[in-house]
Write a protein that holds these residues in place. Structure first.
Motif, PDB file in Angstrom:
ATOM      1  N   TYR A 249     -19.651 -12.933 -11.513  1.00 61.68           N
ATOM      2  CA  TYR A 249     -20.948 -13.321 -12.060  1.00 61.68           C
ATOM      3  C   TYR A 249     -20.832 -13.582 -13.555  1.00 61.68           C
ATOM      4  O   TYR A 249     -20.012 -12.977 -14.248  1.00 61.68           O
ATOM      5  CB  TYR A 249     -21.987 -12.217 -11.824  1.00 61.68           C
ATOM      6  CG  TYR A 249     -22.365 -12.015 -10.378  1.00 61.68           C
ATOM      7  CD1 TYR A 249     -23.292 -12.840  -9.757  1.00 61.68           C
ATOM      8  CD2 TYR A 249     -21.803 -10.985  -9.626  1.00 61.68           C
ATOM      9  CE1 TYR A 249     -23.653 -12.649  -8.425  1.00 61.68           C
ATOM     10  CE2 TYR A 249     -22.155 -10.781  -8.301  1.00 61.68           C
ATOM     11  CZ  TYR A 249     -23.076 -11.621  -7.705  1.00 61.68           C
ATOM     12  OH  TYR A 249     -23.435 -11.430  -6.400  1.00 61.68           O
ATOM     13  N   GLU A 250     -21.689 -14.468 -14.055  1.00 61.00           N
ATOM     14  CA  GLU A 250     -21.750 -14.724 -15.478  1.00 61.00           C
ATOM     15  C   GLU A 250     -22.498 -13.598 -16.185  1.00 61.00           C
ATOM     16  O   GLU A 250     -23.334 -12.905 -15.575  1.00 61.00           O
ATOM     17  CB  GLU A 250     -22.459 -16.057 -15.758  1.00 61.00           C
ATOM     18  CG  GLU A 250     -21.722 -17.280 -15.237  1.00 61.00           C
ATOM     19  CD  GLU A 250     -20.419 -17.530 -15.972  1.00 61.00           C
ATOM     20  OE1 GLU A 250     -20.356 -17.232 -17.189  1.00 61.00           O
ATOM     21  OE2 GLU A 250     -19.472 -18.039 -15.344  1.00 61.00           O
ATOM     22  N   ASP A 251     -22.211 -13.418 -17.460  1.00 60.38           N
ATOM     23  CA  ASP A 251     -22.921 -12.420 -18.261  1.00 60.38           C
ATOM     24  C   ASP A 251     -24.243 -13.014 -18.722  1.00 60.38           C
ATOM     25  O   ASP A 251     -24.342 -13.611 -19.792  1.00 60.38           O
ATOM     26  CB  ASP A 251     -22.065 -11.990 -19.464  1.00 60.38           C
ATOM     27  CG  ASP A 251     -22.809 -11.042 -20.395  1.00 60.38           C
ATOM     28  OD1 ASP A 251     -23.771 -10.396 -19.938  1.00 60.38           O
ATOM     29  OD2 ASP A 251     -22.425 -10.949 -21.575  1.00 60.38           O
ATOM     30  N   GLU A 252     -25.271 -12.844 -17.896  1.00 57.24           N
ATOM     31  CA  GLU A 252     -26.589 -13.407 -18.201  1.00 57.24           C
ATOM     32  C   GLU A 252     -27.360 -12.536 -19.188  1.00 57.24           C
ATOM     33  O   GLU A 252     -28.348 -12.982 -19.775  1.00 57.24           O
ATOM     34  CB  GLU A 252     -27.407 -13.560 -16.909  1.00 57.24           C
ATOM     35  CG  GLU A 252     -26.758 -14.421 -15.838  1.00 57.24           C
ATOM     36  CD  GLU A 252     -26.808 -15.895 -16.169  1.00 57.24           C
ATOM     37  OE1 GLU A 252     -27.525 -16.247 -17.125  1.00 57.24           O
ATOM     38  OE2 GLU A 252     -26.126 -16.690 -15.485  1.00 57.24           O
ATOM     39  N   TRP A 253     -26.955 -11.290 -19.357  1.00 54.86           N
ATOM     40  CA  TRP A 253     -27.708 -10.330 -20.167  1.00 54.86           C
ATOM     41  C   TRP A 253     -27.314 -10.394 -21.633  1.00 54.86           C
ATOM     42  O   TRP A 253     -28.149 -10.469 -22.522  1.00 54.86           O
ATOM     43  CB  TRP A 253     -27.467  -8.923 -19.619  1.00 54.86           C
ATOM     44  CG  TRP A 253     -28.348  -7.843 -20.188  1.00 54.86           C
ATOM     45  CD1 TRP A 253     -28.538  -7.552 -21.507  1.00 54.86           C
ATOM     46  CD2 TRP A 253     -29.144  -6.912 -19.461  1.00 54.86           C
ATOM     47  NE1 TRP A 253     -29.396  -6.490 -21.651  1.00 54.86           N
ATOM     48  CE2 TRP A 253     -29.792  -6.075 -20.396  1.00 54.86           C
ATOM     49  CE3 TRP A 253     -29.368  -6.685 -18.105  1.00 54.86           C
ATOM     50  CZ2 TRP A 253     -30.637  -5.038 -20.023  1.00 54.86           C
ATOM     51  CZ3 TRP A 253     -30.207  -5.656 -17.728  1.00 54.86           C
ATOM     52  CH2 TRP A 253     -30.837  -4.846 -18.681  1.00 54.86           C
ATOM     53  N   GLY A 254     -26.003 -10.380 -21.875  1.00 51.80           N
ATOM     54  CA  GLY A 254     -25.485 -10.307 -23.237  1.00 51.80           C
ATOM     55  C   GLY A 254     -24.872  -8.946 -23.487  1.00 51.80           C
ATOM     56  O   GLY A 254     -25.459  -8.092 -24.166  1.00 51.80           O
ATOM     57  N   ILE A 255     -23.690  -8.713 -22.923  1.00 50.99           N
ATOM     58  CA  ILE A 255     -23.045  -7.406 -23.022  1.00 50.99           C
ATOM     59  C   ILE A 255     -22.723  -7.065 -24.471  1.00 50.99           C
ATOM     60  O   ILE A 255     -22.779  -5.898 -24.866  1.00 50.99           O
ATOM     61  CB  ILE A 255     -21.767  -7.370 -22.150  1.00 50.99           C
ATOM     62  CG1 ILE A 255     -22.139  -7.528 -20.669  1.00 50.99           C
ATOM     63  CG2 ILE A 255     -20.993  -6.077 -22.362  1.00 50.99           C
ATOM     64  CD1 ILE A 255     -20.958  -7.559 -19.730  1.00 50.99           C
ATOM     65  N   ASP A 256     -22.407  -8.082 -25.274  1.00 49.26           N
ATOM     66  CA  ASP A 256     -22.072  -7.800 -26.669  1.00 49.26           C
ATOM     67  C   ASP A 256     -23.244  -7.138 -27.400  1.00 49.26           C
ATOM     68  O   ASP A 256     -23.035  -6.246 -28.240  1.00 49.26           O
ATOM     69  CB  ASP A 256     -21.629  -9.074 -27.390  1.00 49.26           C
ATOM     70  CG  ASP A 256     -22.580 -10.239 -27.166  1.00 49.26           C
ATOM     71  OD1 ASP A 256     -23.498 -10.107 -26.334  1.00 49.26           O
ATOM     72  OD2 ASP A 256     -22.401 -11.278 -27.825  1.00 49.26           O
ATOM     73  N   ASP A 257     -24.478  -7.530 -27.078  1.00 46.72           N
ATOM     74  CA  ASP A 257     -25.645  -6.897 -27.691  1.00 46.72           C
ATOM     75  C   ASP A 257     -25.776  -5.435 -27.250  1.00 46.72           C
ATOM     76  O   ASP A 257     -26.138  -4.562 -28.046  1.00 46.72           O
ATOM     77  CB  ASP A 257     -26.923  -7.653 -27.322  1.00 46.72           C
ATOM     78  CG  ASP A 257     -26.983  -9.034 -27.958  1.00 46.72           C
ATOM     79  OD1 ASP A 257     -26.335  -9.224 -29.007  1.00 46.72           O
ATOM     80  OD2 ASP A 257     -27.664  -9.917 -27.410  1.00 46.72           O
TER      81      ASP A 257
END
Length: 409
Positions: A249-257
């Motif tokens: 799955y793509e990172d739709e959330w923003g793991i870096d944040d």
């Protein structure tokens, strides 16, 4: 009477313990203070048969939930399932909506862990039928969310937008995240994969919006979540999203944040070394947990099938390797799984990014071989399950992934 007053006080104290318990094994004490002990029930006097019966029922229910959570985190998934199911039957008969929601949420999580263990070890579990696991899991999570929505609406009707409202919203947000993890994990075996993916992604969006609302309004209402709870919450979100990235799955959330937010929460907790967040791991251990998530994130970006160019991918792998070097060189102790991940990052960097100039003239292939040998030795040392059945090991790991939230009184 005194016994009734004692019982009422005890029930109130139990309800105050209705905080989340992360699947990484965080205790009720971590999540919301010291819970009542079973002995507390026996301290209640009894002047009538009715009080004795009520006391006995609450004691049984409290002990059942505690036993079920313990069984779950120890990897006894089938026994945990049966115990939670028995508790749900009793809660339903009593009409305790809060407890019904908790039991449904935990049953859904148990089935998620069972599904994962099945895929790794073909462990014989509930009904030994993936379709039954998926069907029941969907029902449990729907019930948990429906009861959570009803409870949130009730709080809103009684108190409006209050601190208590935000507490219930965070619990509901966790349940949406749990269902998202379940649906997106079982998607390929779901009778309608596209529907499962759509609902799972929608649940992630709902959870993200709720998380943001709790944080944005917490200061105004006097609630922002204790920093220890907030750090555990962010780590749970990060681990779940990393699991989804591993599945493609793509990172739709923003793991870096989320990684940045977890770092700030940890820094805030550092103002007091007596902070609850350090009850199980010290600063170095918690920092390693956070850095392990960062290493895995950068490795997934660098080694995955993203559309980033080769230069960008190499940059991600270098970032992972830099963090790994810090962990291995500066910390006195390295968590076992953290050591494996760090060595994996160095191994990948030696294969893809590093030249002899980067390694002071050493051959990257030779360095890679030595790192790989260290990794194999560490794996052998960590083989604490060597004498156990593989299915037992996989059940334990599935119950302690840290990417969903169990609940307790």
């Amino acid at each position: 009477s005194v016994p009734v007053t004692q019982l009422s006080t005890l029930v109130t104290n139990i309800n105050l313990q209705g905080r989340n318990v992360s699947s990484s094994g965080s205790t009720a004490k971590e999540q919301g203070g010291e819970p009542p002990t079973a002995a507390a029930f026996s301290e209640i006097g009894a002047v009538s048969r009715e009080v004795v019966q009520v006391r006995s029922t609450f004691e049984k229910l409290y002990l059942m939930l505690g036993a079920a959570n313990s069984l779950f985190f120890e990897g006894h998934l089938d026994r945990a399932y049966r115990t939670f199911h028995d508790a749900l039957v009793l809660f339903t008969k009593l009409g305790n909506s809060k407890a019904i929601g908790i039991a449904n949420n935990n049953l859904g999580n148990v089935l998620l862990a069972i599904y994962r263990a099945n895929h790794k070890a073909r462990h014989l579990s509930v009904d030994n039928n993936p379709s039954q696991v998926i069907q029941k899991g969907c029902i449990y999570f729907k019930e948990a969310i429906d009861y959570g929505e009803a409870a949130l609406q009730q709080i809103n009707d009684l108190e409006g937008f209050s601190e208590n409202y935000l507490v219930f919203m965070q619990q509901l947000s966790n349940r949406y995240f749990n269902r998202a993890m379940f649906l997106l994990t079982v998607k390929d075996d779901h009778p309608n994969p596209e529907e499962a993916k759509y609902q799972g992604m929608l649940d992630l969006t709902t959870c993200k919006d709720m998380d943001r609302e709790v944080v944005d309004n917490g200061d105004r209402e006097g609630f922002k979540g204790d920093q220890d709870v907030y750090f555990v919450l962010l780590m749970s979100r990060i681990k779940g999203l990393l699991h989804l990235m591993r599945m493609g799955y793509e990172d739709e959330w923003g793991i870096d944040d989320l990684l940045e937010g977890a770092g700030l929460a940890l820094e805030s907790a550092l103002r007091s070394r007596e902070h609850e967040v350090f009850s199980e791991l010290d600063l170095f251990g918690l920092r390693q947990r956070l850095e392990m998530a960062s290493v895995e994130y950068y490795l997934l970006l660098g080694c995955g099938g993203s559309e980033d160019g080769e230069e960008a991918k190499c940059m991600y792998i270098r970032k992972a390797a830099q963090i790994a070097v810090r962990m291995l060189y500066e910390d006195d102790h390295v968590l076992g799984d953290g050591g494996l991940l760090a060595l994996e990052a160095l191994l990948e960097a030696s294969r893809v990014c590093y030249s002899a100039d980067d390694l002071s003239g050493a051959d990257p292939r030779e360095v890679g071989c030595r790192v790989d040998n260290y990794r194999e030795e560490l794996l052998e040392c960590m083989s604490i399950w060597a004498t156990c059945r593989l299915s037992g090991r996989e059940c334990f790991e599935a119950a302690n992934t840290g990417d969903f939230s169990m609940e307790a009184f």
